[in-house]
Design a protein around this motif. Structure first.
Motif, PDB file in Angstrom:
ATOM      1  N   SER A   1       2.725   5.798  -3.416  1.00 20.71           N
ATOM      2  CA  SER A   1       3.787   6.652  -3.978  1.00 20.71           C
ATOM      3  C   SER A   1       3.655   6.758  -5.485  1.00 20.71           C
ATOM      4  CB  SER A   1       5.167   6.086  -3.603  1.00 20.71           C
ATOM      5  OG  SER A   1       5.509   4.953  -4.386  1.00 20.71           O
ATOM      6  N   ILE A   2       3.196   5.687  -6.133  1.00 24.49           N
ATOM      7  CA  ILE A   2       3.011   5.704  -7.587  1.00 24.49           C
ATOM      8  C   ILE A   2       1.807   6.563  -7.959  1.00 24.49           C
ATOM      9  CG2 ILE A   2       2.587   4.280  -9.614  1.00 24.49           C
ATOM     10  CD1 ILE A   2       5.364   3.971  -8.343  1.00 24.49           C
ATOM     11  N   GLU A   3       0.688   6.360  -7.266  1.00 24.85           N
ATOM     12  CA  GLU A   3      -0.534   7.103  -7.593  1.00 24.85           C
ATOM     13  C   GLU A   3      -0.379   8.596  -7.316  1.00 24.85           C
ATOM     14  OE1 GLU A   3      -3.883   5.393  -5.647  1.00 24.85           O
ATOM     15  OE2 GLU A   3      -3.523   3.378  -6.421  1.00 24.85           O
TER      16      GLU A   3
ATOM     17  N   VAL B   1      10.733   0.695  -8.487  1.00 23.02           N
ATOM     18  CA  VAL B   1      10.506   1.990  -7.834  1.00 23.02           C
ATOM     19  C   VAL B   1      11.833   2.699  -7.626  1.00 23.02           C
ATOM     20  CG1 VAL B   1       9.522   3.151  -5.826  1.00 23.02           C
ATOM     21  CG2 VAL B   1       8.441   1.090  -6.700  1.00 23.02           C
ATOM     22  N   GLY B   2      12.871   1.933  -7.287  1.00 21.59           N
ATOM     23  CA  GLY B   2      14.205   2.533  -7.182  1.00 21.59           C
ATOM     24  C   GLY B   2      14.669   3.124  -8.497  1.00 21.59           C
ATOM     25  N   ALA B   3      14.324   2.466  -9.617  1.00 27.07           N
ATOM     26  CA  ALA B   3      14.684   3.017 -10.934  1.00 27.07           C
ATOM     27  C   ALA B   3      13.949   4.323 -11.193  1.00 27.07           C
ATOM     28  CB  ALA B   3      14.356   1.993 -12.021  1.00 27.07           C
TER      29      ALA B   3
ATOM     30  N   GLY C   1       0.812  -1.211   0.000  1.00 27.09           N
ATOM     31  CA  GLY C   1       0.000   0.000   0.000  1.00 27.09           C
ATOM     32  C   GLY C   1       0.842   1.256   0.000  1.00 27.09           C
ATOM     33  N   VAL C   2       1.914   1.265   0.793  1.00 27.08           N
ATOM     34  CA  VAL C   2       2.814   2.417   0.810  1.00 27.08           C
ATOM     35  C   VAL C   2       3.419   2.636  -0.574  1.00 27.08           C
ATOM     36  CG1 VAL C   2       4.976   3.324   1.756  1.00 27.08           C
ATOM     37  CG2 VAL C   2       3.345   2.183   3.268  1.00 27.08           C
TER      38      VAL C   2
ATOM     39  N   VAL D   1      12.277   6.092  -0.578  1.00 26.77           N
ATOM     40  CA  VAL D   1      11.718   5.555   0.663  1.00 26.77           C
ATOM     41  C   VAL D   1      10.749   4.421   0.361  1.00 26.77           C
ATOM     42  CG1 VAL D   1      10.218   6.081   2.623  1.00 26.77           C
ATOM     43  CG2 VAL D   1      12.038   7.675   1.990  1.00 26.77           C
ATOM     44  N   ALA D   2       9.876   4.618  -0.625  1.00 29.95           N
ATOM     45  CA  ALA D   2       8.910   3.570  -0.985  1.00 29.95           C
ATOM     46  C   ALA D   2       9.626   2.306  -1.446  1.00 29.95           C
ATOM     47  CB  ALA D   2       7.971   4.080  -2.080  1.00 29.95           C
TER      48      ALA D   2
END
Length: 451
Positions: free
Chosen positions: A265-267, A331-333, A260-261, A417-418
């Protein structure tokens, strides 16, 4: 009913459940803004939707376990149709707020019953040892295909509707309401309530993960309204105790919260990032629709690949680790390429978005299988709702922290962070305990056509 027939009905309901949401996705924020709402008011409407969903997750899950899956799914479709009709004609903040409440009720009601219906039906046909992965994988793939088709159609509809006929941005939600009405009819006609025992109506043996090896319940007709309402809190309490107290489910709930976290972060950050790269809000909206559709295609691919990943990795828990790590690295990318601009920024963001949803879908499908293998029919939907509650709670936590972090330190910091939270959640699947009362389910070869 045969297993192939149950699967076809389940896939149809999966498609129709998510199609209305896909249709409204690309235009929703623009519709609210076009009707005069400020960004703060739009944020409040979204927050109210999340609060209502979280608040009703467990009661509606318990309700589905008491009165049956079909009734709750039909109510969800009715609430969603009403919400989208109201959204398409709303002109004030309060009308949109009511629409958000209705959507939250619909979302909570739809969380789990369709999958529980399919699992219960398959168990009744093939027994409690039925392999769930192929059907659940196809369901996840169909949901993603539905969202991809919906978001593309919803992005194009405003361009095709003459302004003199209606407000163009309201067209996607109105078409979504029609799709929800079709879902209501399909649920009532195509989903007979399954028995909850073993084939032939007999009680099963020790339940997968049931405390003390409890027996699965046979289907039973609900009594009076008062008895139904009294049974729901007890069923919710039982499901929560199982989710919190069971070593497998406790880990799966924490993993859902971490997801969820990451998803929040994406949305939160992707639309603004794409608008910045595209140049204007309108072009950014179209770019987001395309990237989101690609992401849903990646999600469909991940669902289809999940059984094969589990087989190659040596088990569902190890397959989930692979999916979580891929999502975290993606997400790191996004964080690492946040400084790129122009076409290079769009291409890298799109590629990372697709890879993210492939990994997340693999992990999510295998977590779903592990969840259903750890419970009995008596609390199946309640526990599914608990997992959805954990996901939504993680999203709320991300909403409260990552947006502020992005404002203070930039988008890259929030995504970093995500990614860290998601990567750390992979540890939850290391040495995953076997469900209490059963031996670990074998990882079977994927059936034909399951990916």
């Amino acid at each position: 009913m045969t297993a192939p027939s149950a699967l076809r009905r389940y896939l149809l309901v999966c498609f129709l459940t998510w199609l209305p949401l896909g249709l409204m996705m690309a235009s929703m924020v623009l519709l609210l803004a076009g009707r005069g709402l400020s960004l703060a008011q739009i944020g409040l409407v979204v927050t109210v939707f999340s609060i209502v969903t979280v608040g009703l997750e467990l009661p509606t899950g318990g309700l589905a376990d008491v009165v049956g899956r079909r009734v709750v799914l039909a109510a969800s479709a009715a609430f969603l149709a009403a919400a989208l009709v109201l959204m398409s004609v709303a002109t004030t903040f309060w009308m949109f707020l009511v629409s958000g409440v209705l959507k939250g009720v619909a979302r909570a009601l739809s969380s789990g019953p369709a999958t529980s219906w399919y699992v219960d039906t398959l168990h009744r046909i093939e027994g409690p040892g039925a392999d769930l992965k192929p059907g659940l994988a196809r369901g996840g793939a169909v949901e993603s295909v539905s969202l991809a088709a919906g978001v593309l159609a919803g992005g194009a509809l405003p361009l095709l509707v003459p302004p003199e006929l209606m407000f163009p941005l309201a067209a996607p939600s109105l078409v979504g309401a029609l799709a929800a009405a079709v879902l209501l009819v399909v649920v009532l006609l195509a989903l007979p309530e399954p028995g909850r025992g073993a084939p032939g109506g007999a009680l099963t043996g020790p339940g997968r993960g049931a405390p003390g090896g409890a027996l699965s319940e046979p289907a039973r007709a609900p009594g009076s309204l008062g008895s139904v309402l009294r049974d729901v809190p007890a069923r919710v309490a039982s499901g929560v105790r199982l989710a919190v107290g069971g070593p497998v489910l406790r880990r799966l709930m924490l993993a859902a919260g971490s997801s969820g976290v990451m998803l929040m972060s994406i949305e939160l950050l992707t639309p603004g990032r794409l608008a910045e790269l595209a140049g204007t809000a309108e072009q950014g909206s179209m770019a987001y629709a395309v990237v989101a559709a690609l992401g849903f295609a990646g999600s469909a691919t991940g669902s289809a690949l999940a059984p094969r990943v589990a087989r190659l990795a040596g088990g569902s828990a190890k397959g989930a680790i692979a999916g979580v790590v891929l999502a975290a690295l993606s997400v790191g990318a996004l964080a690492a390429t946040a400084g790129l601009g122009g076409a290079a920024g769009l291409l890298t963001a799109g590629a990372a978005y697709v890879a993210l949803f492939v990994g997340h879908s693999v992990a999510g499908l295998l977590c779903l299988e592990m969840t259903h293998n750890a419970v009995t029919a008596a609390e199946r939907t309640t526990v599914s709702s608990t997992a959805s509650l954990a996901l939504q709670s993680g999203g709320i936590l991300g909403n409260l922290t990552l947006a502020a972090l992005a404002t203070q330190a930039g988008v890259a910091a929030s995504w970093a962070v995500a990614a860290t939270v998601m990567l750390a959640s992979a540890l939850l699947f290391v040495r995953m305990p076997a469900p209490i009362g059963s031996s670990p389910a074998p990882v079977l070869p994927a059936r034909s056509g399951s990916g």
